[in-house]
Design an enzyme around this catalytic site. Sequence first.
Site, short mmCIF file in Angstrom:
data_model
loop_
_atom_site.label_atom_id
_atom_site.label_comp_id
_atom_site.label_asym_id
_atom_site.label_seq_id
_atom_site.Cartn_x
_atom_site.Cartn_y
_atom_site.Cartn_z
N HIS A 152 0.83 -1.20 0.00
CA HIS A 152 0.00 0.00 0.00
C HIS A 152 0.86 1.26 0.00
CE1 HIS A 152 -3.26 -2.75 1.10
NE2 HIS A 152 -4.10 -1.78 0.81
N LYS A 156 -0.82 4.94 4.56
CA LYS A 156 -1.78 4.04 5.20
C LYS A 156 -1.40 3.86 6.66
CE LYS A 156 -4.04 -0.47 4.68
NZ LYS A 156 -5.39 0.12 4.83
#
Length: 262
Positions: A152, A156
Amino acid sequence: MIKVIVNGAYGKMGRAVLKAVSDDKELELVGASDIKGGMDVGDLIGSKKTGIIVNENLQSVIDTAYPDVMVDFTKPDAVFSNACLALKNHVSPVIGTTGLSDEAKDKLNQLALAQNTPAFIAANFAIGAVLMMMFAKEAAKYLPNVEIIELHHDQKLDAPSGTAITTAEIISEVRRPMKQGHPDEKEKLPGARGAEINGIPIHSVRLPGYVAHQEVIFGGLGQTLTIRHDSIDRTSFMPGVVLACKKISGLKGLVRNLDKIM
């Protein structure tokens, strides 16, 4: 028309949701909220002025817009109270934020039942990601040795991702807990083999340039199988969000994950 408000309107996901709701013929965007506030929604989504001004106060938006659904992709420490507020006002929350504890989810379920107002939460709203999890569950029946790598963007907040955790839980429905690798294996550095759910290692990568990606790697005698999903743009989540907005009125309590309504 299903009346929708978007909380966390200034965020990247919030802006994508605003546009998706605005573009759908069965949904009506009636309000938007964010801790900042002040902008016209049209300016946020690169469209003409809408007359909908982002309000700093979620309760005020609910009181004036009379929504059916609230979509929320804010932070884990805020989304729980937002969802509770929505439910107490008989507004159904569609939650895309991961990181909520099982205890928080149980409380939301109890409140949703008590208020006779359904709620929905998904670890991933991309249709392809749901299919990835379904395929992984089927593969695990025949190839029980498996590891998960999720990748990601570096902003995040939670690791591992909700999608990775959900994938491991779904695989565990058909795979007994087992220790993988050599029985005498030792980590030279703590965490080198990743986190673990029922003996399934999960590895998290956080780098700029990524959006949301996951590989489920199975190993067998003389072979490997990799099931991978890539969200290269946040628009990949929007069909799932729109579907949840349309389906939520027919649910009961807190319903988890997109496969329940596909």
